[in-house]
Design a protein around this motif. Structure first.
Motif, PDB file in Angstrom:
ATOM      1  N   GLU A 278      -3.066   5.083   2.721  1.00  0.00           N
ATOM      2  CA  GLU A 278      -3.208   4.009   1.613  1.00  0.00           C
ATOM      3  C   GLU A 278      -1.747   3.455   2.033  1.00  0.00           C
ATOM      4  OE1 GLU A 278      -1.524   7.455  -0.107  1.00  0.00           O
ATOM      5  OE2 GLU A 278      -2.740   6.763   1.319  1.00  0.00           O
ATOM      6  N   ASP A 279      -0.425   4.066   2.418  1.00  0.00           N
ATOM      7  CA  ASP A 279       0.166   3.032   3.160  1.00  0.00           C
ATOM      8  C   ASP A 279       0.323   2.064   4.504  1.00  0.00           C
ATOM      9  OD1 ASP A 279       2.188   4.450   1.273  1.00  0.00           O
ATOM     10  OD2 ASP A 279       2.304   6.106   1.770  1.00  0.00           O
ATOM     11  N   LEU A 280      -0.580   2.679   5.582  1.00  0.00           N
ATOM     12  CA  LEU A 280      -0.370   2.418   6.863  1.00  0.00           C
ATOM     13  C   LEU A 280      -1.247   1.008   6.339  1.00  0.00           C
ATOM     14  CD1 LEU A 280      -0.948   5.029   9.386  1.00  0.00           C
ATOM     15  CD2 LEU A 280       0.772   3.513   9.038  1.00  0.00           C
ATOM     16  N   VAL A 281      -2.255   1.298   5.077  1.00  0.00           N
ATOM     17  CA  VAL A 281      -3.686   0.495   5.141  1.00  0.00           C
ATOM     18  C   VAL A 281      -2.614  -0.803   4.236  1.00  0.00           C
ATOM     19  CG1 VAL A 281      -5.657  -0.647   3.840  1.00  0.00           C
ATOM     20  CG2 VAL A 281      -5.355   1.283   5.182  1.00  0.00           C
ATOM     21  N   ASP A 282      -2.037  -1.039   3.537  1.00  0.00           N
ATOM     22  CA  ASP A 282      -0.937  -1.728   2.813  1.00  0.00           C
ATOM     23  C   ASP A 282      -0.146  -2.357   3.648  1.00  0.00           C
ATOM     24  OD1 ASP A 282      -2.108  -1.159   0.630  1.00  0.00           O
ATOM     25  OD2 ASP A 282       0.071   0.856  -0.461  1.00  0.00           O
ATOM     26  N   LEU A 283       0.092  -1.774   4.934  1.00  0.00           N
ATOM     27  CA  LEU A 283       1.212  -1.559   6.011  1.00  0.00           C
ATOM     28  C   LEU A 283       0.454  -2.776   6.636  1.00  0.00           C
ATOM     29  CD1 LEU A 283       4.639  -1.759   7.297  1.00  0.00           C
ATOM     30  CD2 LEU A 283       3.153  -0.060   9.075  1.00  0.00           C
ATOM     31  N   GLU A 284      -1.003  -2.600   7.023  1.00  0.00           N
ATOM     32  CA  GLU A 284      -1.281  -3.563   8.121  1.00  0.00           C
ATOM     33  C   GLU A 284      -1.387  -4.913   6.891  1.00  0.00           C
ATOM     34  OE1 GLU A 284      -6.053  -4.346   9.459  1.00  0.00           O
ATOM     35  OE2 GLU A 284      -5.398  -2.415   8.623  1.00  0.00           O
ATOM     36  N   HIS A 285      -2.336  -4.823   5.808  1.00  0.00           N
ATOM     37  CA  HIS A 285      -2.420  -6.105   5.257  1.00  0.00           C
ATOM     38  C   HIS A 285      -1.295  -6.815   4.525  1.00  0.00           C
ATOM     39  CE1 HIS A 285      -6.733  -5.811   5.541  1.00  0.00           C
ATOM     40  NE2 HIS A 285      -6.729  -4.585   5.538  1.00  0.00           N
ATOM     41  N   SER A 286      -0.395  -6.365   4.692  1.00  0.00           N
ATOM     42  CA  SER A 286       1.313  -7.223   4.505  1.00  0.00           C
ATOM     43  C   SER A 286       1.683  -7.854   5.959  1.00  0.00           C
ATOM     44  CB  SER A 286       2.992  -6.130   4.076  1.00  0.00           C
ATOM     45  OG  SER A 286       2.834  -5.697   5.971  1.00  0.00           O
ATOM     46  N   VAL A 287       0.964  -7.928   6.915  1.00  0.00           N
ATOM     47  CA  VAL A 287       1.166  -9.568   8.159  1.00  0.00           C
ATOM     48  C   VAL A 287       0.473  -9.565   7.395  1.00  0.00           C
ATOM     49  CG1 VAL A 287       1.127  -9.563   9.882  1.00  0.00           C
ATOM     50  CG2 VAL A 287       2.212  -7.576   9.316  1.00  0.00           C
ATOM     51  N   ASP A 288       0.804 -11.194   7.683  1.00  0.00           N
ATOM     52  CA  ASP A 288      -0.423 -12.462   7.124  1.00  0.00           C
ATOM     53  C   ASP A 288      -1.857 -12.684   8.549  1.00  0.00           C
ATOM     54  OD1 ASP A 288      -1.074 -15.346   7.919  1.00  0.00           O
ATOM     55  OD2 ASP A 288      -0.037 -15.497   6.588  1.00  0.00           O
ATOM     56  N   PRO A 289      -2.829 -12.750   8.306  1.00  0.00           N
ATOM     57  CA  PRO A 289      -3.732 -13.028   8.751  1.00  0.00           C
ATOM     58  C   PRO A 289      -3.476 -13.915   9.789  1.00  0.00           C
ATOM     59  CG  PRO A 289      -4.765 -12.139   6.533  1.00  0.00           C
ATOM     60  CD  PRO A 289      -3.608 -13.020   6.497  1.00  0.00           C
ATOM     61  N   ALA A 290      -2.770 -14.538  10.335  1.00  0.00           N
ATOM     62  CA  ALA A 290      -2.954 -15.351  10.902  1.00  0.00           C
ATOM     63  C   ALA A 290      -2.640 -14.335  12.527  1.00  0.00           C
ATOM     64  CB  ALA A 290      -1.670 -16.500  10.188  1.00  0.00           C
ATOM     65  N   TYR A 291      -0.742 -13.610  12.076  1.00  0.00           N
ATOM     66  CA  TYR A 291      -0.759 -13.270  12.697  1.00  0.00           C
ATOM     67  C   TYR A 291      -1.502 -11.965  13.914  1.00  0.00           C
ATOM     68  CZ  TYR A 291       3.573 -15.190  12.019  1.00  0.00           C
ATOM     69  OH  TYR A 291       5.190 -16.002  11.586  1.00  0.00           O
ATOM     70  N   ARG A 292      -2.831 -10.963  12.280  1.00  0.00           N
ATOM     71  CA  ARG A 292      -3.006 -10.112  12.848  1.00  0.00           C
ATOM     72  C   ARG A 292      -4.527 -10.521  14.289  1.00  0.00           C
ATOM     73  NH1 ARG A 292      -3.456  -8.842   7.336  1.00  0.00           N
ATOM     74  NH2 ARG A 292      -5.577  -8.389   7.028  1.00  0.00           N
ATOM     75  N   ARG A 293      -5.387 -12.004  13.274  1.00  0.00           N
ATOM     76  CA  ARG A 293      -5.871 -12.682  14.346  1.00  0.00           C
ATOM     77  C   ARG A 293      -5.541 -12.289  15.879  1.00  0.00           C
ATOM     78  NH1 ARG A 293      -7.516 -15.421   9.482  1.00  0.00           N
ATOM     79  NH2 ARG A 293      -5.828 -16.790   9.922  1.00  0.00           N
TER      80      ARG A 293
END
Length: 413
Positions: A278-293
């Motif tokens: 769950e920490d990895l999931v939280d880390l992933e979503h701490s980065v703005d979707p604009a960067y993740r996309r």
């Protein structure tokens, strides 16, 4: 077995691993499935090692061809003539390495003088009486290229090369919170100016420390002395620069990527040496979707951290680590690509042990001139050695103000 056959075998094993997990969800995943998974992963790891070794040999051949073509295009000559000039350069370089400037033949001296005049120091990395100008440009370029094999930062960061080391002001802006508006008929629109700033990008001088080579090695014509020196320079410069690009403080040294990253997730009490799914999931979503996309986002951590991450299970008890089906397709953790960097902190109290985000926002800047000096004074002669010392100028910094990279920090206790 050919490298292609090994790739096909690895691909089949990866597909079998993914099919195993897809077919065994929930309570269907047990000890039998875990044992089969572990066996498949072990086979994939073995093949990955073999494929990597085979690929390095192919890469060497490809680099040689690329170097010849680049030289031909740069000098406006045929590939055959370019290859001949490269061989001349290697011969001159070896003669200089073995005995200094005095060891060059009259013909070799003439070639050096002609090249310097015709191609504006084509072979030059510095102008010096001790022969720094004898270092072929290909030697410097190949050394900089080979640095990618050490550490991990150069494989994911954006690398640029400049002719000089003058300080650069890099423009920055954060548009993640900007948005438009709805306006009524005949209503004046609002305004929102973008905020621009700059971050200084500075390069630093790195030394290989002196490398000693015994007389016997220099005199042995069967030894590729250029490759020997290049390898040792690459190892030393690769390790120090990667460490600085990872954890450098920014004070009289580069700003490391860990130093520049923002907090994404701090482990709960009791996770001083661990991390949860769950920490990895939280880390992933701490980065703005604009960067993740953007498709550039990935994880980075030490190999010891990967060892622990491979033990993590999802909510159905299945491992979260999956092998890439194709060799060019990376393995993933809960669908996220990762890079191994041995200079990343290992998991410990308060350690920023995992990074996630867009690593292309980290800019590594190399100055093309690599200086190599030959030292044959009494300090070396008494030991039957010749010393070599290389300098390079390089810098790195996270050029982002919008939170493109975030870290997971282990708890204090």
């Amino acid at each position: 077995m050919s490298i292609q056959a090994k790739r096909e075998q690895r691909s089949a094993l990866a597909k079998e691993t993914r099919a195993l997990m897809d077919a065994n969800t929930g309570d269907n995943w047990g000890a039998e499935q875990q044992t089969k998974y572990d066996g498949l992963v072990a086979q994939i790891d073995r093949l990955d090692g073999e494929i990597d070794r085979d690929q390095k040999l192919l890469d060497i051949e490809a680099k040689q061809k690329h170097s010849t073509r680049t030289r031909a295009e740069r000098d406006g000559i045929s590939d055959d003539e370019a290859e001949s000039r490269i061989l001349d350069d290697k011969s001159i370089f070896r003669a200089w390495v073995a005995g200094g400037v005095e060891n060059l033949t009259a013909e070799q001296r003439e070639i050096v003088a002609k090249r310097r005049e015709e191609m504006r120091n084509t072979m030059s990395t510095t102008t010096g009486s001790e022969g720094g100008y004898l270092v072929p440009r290909e030697f410097s370029a190949n050394l900089l290229e080979a640095l990618k094999d050490y550490g991990g930062m150069r494989s994911v960061a954006q690398v640029i090369r400049t002719e000089t080391g003058a300080a650069m002001d890099w423009p920055t802006t954060n548009a993640t919170s900007e948005e438009g508006e709805i306006v009524g008929e005949n209503v004046e629109v609002g305004s929102e100016d973008a905020t621009f700033g700059t971050l200084a990008h500075v390069v630093y001088k790195f030394s290989s420390k002196d490398i000693t080579v015994p007389f016997e090695l220099l005199q042995d014509s069967a030894i590729d002395i250029e490759a020997h020196i290049n390898q040792r320079l690459t190892e030393r410069l690769g390790r120090i620069t990667n460490r600085m690009f990872t954890t450098g403080t920014g004070t009289n040294q580069p700003h490391g990527v860990v130093t520049g990253a923002a907090a994404g997730k701090v482990g709960a009490t009791g996770k001083a040496t661990s991390v949860g799914w769950e920490d990895l999931v939280d880390l992933e979503h701490s980065v703005d979707p604009a960067y993740r996309r953007s498709g550039n986002c990935s994880l980075m951590f030490h190999d010891n951290t990967l060892r622990e991450l491979k033990k993590l299970k999802d909510t159905e008890g299945r491992p979260i680590w999956l092998p890439g089906v194709d060799v060019s397709e990376p393995a993933t953790l809960i669908g996220m690509r990762y890079t191994i960097n041995q200079d990343m902190p290992t998991m410990a109290a308060n350690a920023k042990s995992i990074l996630y985000g867009d690593f292309s926002r980290y800019i590594i800047r190399d100055v093309m001139q690599v200086m190599l000096f030959r030292m044959a004074d009494s300090a070396y002669t008494r030991k039957g050695q010749v010393g070599f010392l290389a300098f390079m100028r390089s810098g790195g910094r996270l050029m982002d103000v919008g939170g493109a990279l975030k870290y997971y920090q282990n708890s204090a206790t």
